[in-house]
Design a protein around this motif. Structure first.
Motif, short mmCIF file in Angstrom:
data_model
loop_
_atom_site.label_atom_id
_atom_site.label_comp_id
_atom_site.label_asym_id
_atom_site.label_seq_id
_atom_site.Cartn_x
_atom_site.Cartn_y
_atom_site.Cartn_z
N VAL A 60 35.09 36.78 34.55
CA VAL A 60 34.17 37.90 34.65
C VAL A 60 34.46 38.85 33.49
CG1 VAL A 60 33.22 39.70 36.12
CG2 VAL A 60 34.24 37.67 37.16
N LEU A 61 33.44 39.11 32.66
CA LEU A 61 33.61 39.97 31.50
C LEU A 61 32.74 41.21 31.65
CD1 LEU A 61 34.55 40.72 28.69
CD2 LEU A 61 32.95 39.03 27.74
N PHE A 62 33.40 42.36 31.74
CA PHE A 62 32.71 43.65 31.77
C PHE A 62 32.81 44.27 30.38
CE2 PHE A 62 34.45 43.34 36.21
CZ PHE A 62 33.23 43.10 36.83
N ASP A 63 31.69 44.38 29.70
CA ASP A 63 31.67 44.87 28.33
C ASP A 63 31.25 46.34 28.31
OD1 ASP A 63 32.09 44.49 25.65
OD2 ASP A 63 30.27 43.33 25.29
N ASN A 64 31.92 47.11 27.46
CA ASN A 64 31.54 48.51 27.22
C ASN A 64 31.60 49.37 28.48
OD1 ASN A 64 30.89 48.20 24.37
ND2 ASN A 64 29.11 47.03 25.07
N ALA A 65 32.69 49.27 29.20
CA ALA A 65 32.89 50.14 30.37
C ALA A 65 33.26 51.55 29.89
CB ALA A 65 33.99 49.58 31.26
N ARG A 66 32.84 52.53 30.63
CA ARG A 66 33.16 53.92 30.27
C ARG A 66 34.37 54.44 31.04
NH1 ARG A 66 30.27 57.37 27.23
NH2 ARG A 66 30.91 59.55 27.28
N THR A 67 34.43 54.12 32.34
CA THR A 67 35.50 54.61 33.19
C THR A 67 36.02 53.50 34.08
OG1 THR A 67 34.02 55.25 35.01
CG2 THR A 67 34.40 56.90 33.27
N PRO B 137 42.79 36.05 43.29
CA PRO B 137 43.55 35.79 42.06
C PRO B 137 43.06 34.59 41.27
CG PRO B 137 44.80 35.09 43.97
CD PRO B 137 43.60 35.79 44.50
N THR B 138 42.08 33.88 41.79
CA THR B 138 41.53 32.74 41.05
C THR B 138 40.54 33.19 39.98
OG1 THR B 138 39.80 32.49 42.73
CG2 THR B 138 41.80 31.17 42.99
N CYS B 139 40.15 34.45 40.03
CA CYS B 139 39.24 35.00 39.02
C CYS B 139 40.03 35.74 37.95
CB CYS B 139 38.23 35.96 39.66
SG CYS B 139 36.97 35.17 40.68
N LEU B 140 39.54 35.68 36.73
CA LEU B 140 40.08 36.48 35.63
C LEU B 140 39.03 37.47 35.19
CD1 LEU B 140 42.21 37.10 33.41
CD2 LEU B 140 41.05 35.40 32.00
N VAL B 141 39.41 38.74 35.09
CA VAL B 141 38.49 39.80 34.68
C VAL B 141 38.98 40.39 33.36
CG1 VAL B 141 37.47 42.03 35.28
CG2 VAL B 141 37.94 40.33 37.07
N VAL B 142 38.06 40.50 32.39
CA VAL B 142 38.35 41.14 31.12
C VAL B 142 37.38 42.31 30.95
CG1 VAL B 142 38.48 40.87 28.61
CG2 VAL B 142 39.17 38.98 30.11
N VAL B 143 37.92 43.48 30.61
CA VAL B 143 37.12 44.70 30.47
C VAL B 143 37.30 45.24 29.06
CG1 VAL B 143 36.62 46.99 31.41
CG2 VAL B 143 37.61 45.22 32.89
N THR B 144 36.20 45.55 28.36
CA THR B 144 36.30 46.22 27.07
C THR B 144 35.81 47.65 27.20
OG1 THR B 144 34.08 45.74 26.20
CG2 THR B 144 35.75 44.01 25.98
N SER B 145 36.44 48.55 26.44
CA SER B 145 36.07 49.96 26.50
C SER B 145 36.61 50.69 25.28
CB SER B 145 36.64 50.62 27.77
OG SER B 145 36.31 52.00 27.82
N ARG B 146 35.92 51.74 24.88
CA ARG B 146 36.47 52.63 23.85
C ARG B 146 37.56 53.53 24.42
NH1 ARG B 146 30.99 54.79 20.79
NH2 ARG B 146 29.97 52.76 20.68
#
Length: 309
Positions: free
Chosen positions: A163-170, A182-191
Motif C-alpha cells: 500500500v503506497l500513500f503518496d504526498n501525505a500531509r499529516t 503484518p502481511t501488508c507493507l505500507v510506504v508513505v511519502t511526505s514533505r
C-alpha cells in the motif's frame, strides 16, 4: 453405471471437467453462476524511465520488507524530504522492483497533501477509493470513516499487499487508512516528518536528500546523452549547481534542453543565472514543474531558450 433399488441412477455421457450437479425432479429453468475470481488490484503508477542510484534507500526499504513482525503490527515506512527531491519517484521505482512479492496486489493513492490547487484527500475519500478497488459494490460501501476503515481492514486481513500513500500531509491523514495485518507493507511519502507514525505505529523513517554532483551529471546524461554533456562541460556544471541536486529541477532543465537540441546549453544557463527567470526555466507549464512544487504562483509564459519574447 449401477442403478439404485428405486430405478434412479446417474449417467454421464461425456468426460467431466469441473463440478457435477445431481438432482431429482427439476421444475423450471436451471441457472449456473460461476464464482468470480478474486480481484487483485494493481494500482502502481508507471515507473520513471530516468532513475539514478538511491541504492542505499532502496536497500533500507528491502530490509524492512524482509523483517518479520511478531507483534502483529503492520510494516510501515515513511519517506520525507523537500519538494522535488524524488520521494514519489523512489517509492514507485522500488515498489515495481518488489511487486511480485505481493500476490494479492498493490494499492496506491495520491493524498494531495501539498497540491497547489486541489484540497487534500480525506481518509473517507481514500477508503472509498480502496474499497472500490477491492470490488466492493458502491451500495455496500458504508458512509462513515470508522465503518469504511473496519471494512478495509477486514478485506486485506492476512493478504500480502503493498500500500503506497503518496504526498501525505499529516499522520492523521494516514492513520485511518492503515491495514491491521503484518502481511501488508505500507510506504508513505511526505514533505513533512511524520514522527507521530514513528512513535505510535512504529514506522521506519527515511529522509531523502538531494543527489550528489556525480549523480546529477548522470541524470542529465540519461536525458541528453553523454556526448552533449562532454561538449559543454562548463554549462553542465553550472546547470548542476543551479538545480541543487533536485531530480525534478534537473529533469525539467533536461527536457527543455532536449526540446531545443539545436541551442547550446549555455543559453539555458543564462536563464538559470537570473533569479527572476529561473522559475520560468524550471517550469514545465503543467503541475509537475519546480514552480508548482512549493505552492501556487502565477506562471509567466514559457520562453524558448535565448529568445526575448
Amino acid at each position: 453405471m449401477r442403478e439404485k433399488a428405486d430405478g434412479v441412477g446417474n449417467e454421464v455421457a461425456a468426460p467431466v471437467h469441473g463440478p457435477v450437479v445431481q438432482a431429482g425432479a427439476i421444475q423450471g429453468d436451471v441457472h449456473f453462476h460461476a464464482a468470480k475470481d478474486p480481484v487483485v488490484p494493481r494500482q502502481l503508477p508507471g515507473a520513471t524511465r530516468h532513475f539514478v542510484n538511491r541504492a542505499v534507500e532502496q536497500d533500507m526499504l528491502t530490509t524492512l520488507l524482509a523483517g518479520a513482525r511478531s507483534d502483529g503490527a503492520v510494516l510501515l515506512s515513511t519517506i520525507d524530504g523537500t519538494a522535488g527531491v524524488g520521494k514519489s519517484t523512489l517509492a514507485v521505482h522500488w515498489a515495481h522492483r518488489v511487486r511480485e512479492r505481493f500476490p494479492d496486489g498493490e494499492l496506491y493513492v495520491n493524498l494531495r497533501g501539498f497540491d497547489p490547487i486541489a484540497e487534500p484527500m480525506t481518509p473517507n475519500e481514500a477508503l472509498g477509493f480502496f474499497l472500490a478497488a477491492l470490488d466492493v459494490a458502491p451500495e455496500r460501501i458504508p458512509p462513515s470513516d470508522d465503518a469504511r476503515a473496519a471494512m478495509f481492514r477486514s478485506l486485506v486481513h492476512d493478504k500480502r499487499m503493498l500500500v503506497l500513500f503518496d504526498n501525505a500531509r499529516t499522520a492523521e491523514q494516514v492513520r485511518a487508512l492503515l491495514p491491521g495485518t503484518p502481511t501488508c507493507l505500507v510506504v508513505v511519502t511526505s514533505r513533512n516528518r511524520l514522527d507521530d507514525l514513528v512513535i505510535r505505529e512504529g514506522a521506519t523513517r527515511m529522509t531523502l536528500t538531494v543527489l550528489t554532483e556525480q549523480e546529477s551529471h548522470e541524470l542529465l546524461g540519461r536525458y541528453l546523452g553523454q556526448d552533449r554533456l562532454t561538449a559543454e562541460p562548463e554549462a553542465v556544471a553550472e546547470i548542476v549547481s543551479h538545480c541543487a541536486g533536485l531530480p525534478l529541477a534537473l529533469g525539467v532543465v533536461a527536457v527543455r534542453a532536449a526540446e531545443f537540441s539545436d541551442f547550446p546549453l549555455d543559453e539555458l544557463v543564462e536563464e538559470l543565472r537570473d533569479e527572476r527567470e529561473r522559475l520560468d526555466a524550471l517550469d514545465t507549464g503543467g503541475e509537475t514543474g519546480v514552480r508548482a512544487s512549493p505552492g501556487p504562483t502565477t506562471r509567466s509564459p514559457r520562453k524558448r531558450p535565448g529568445s526575448s519574447a
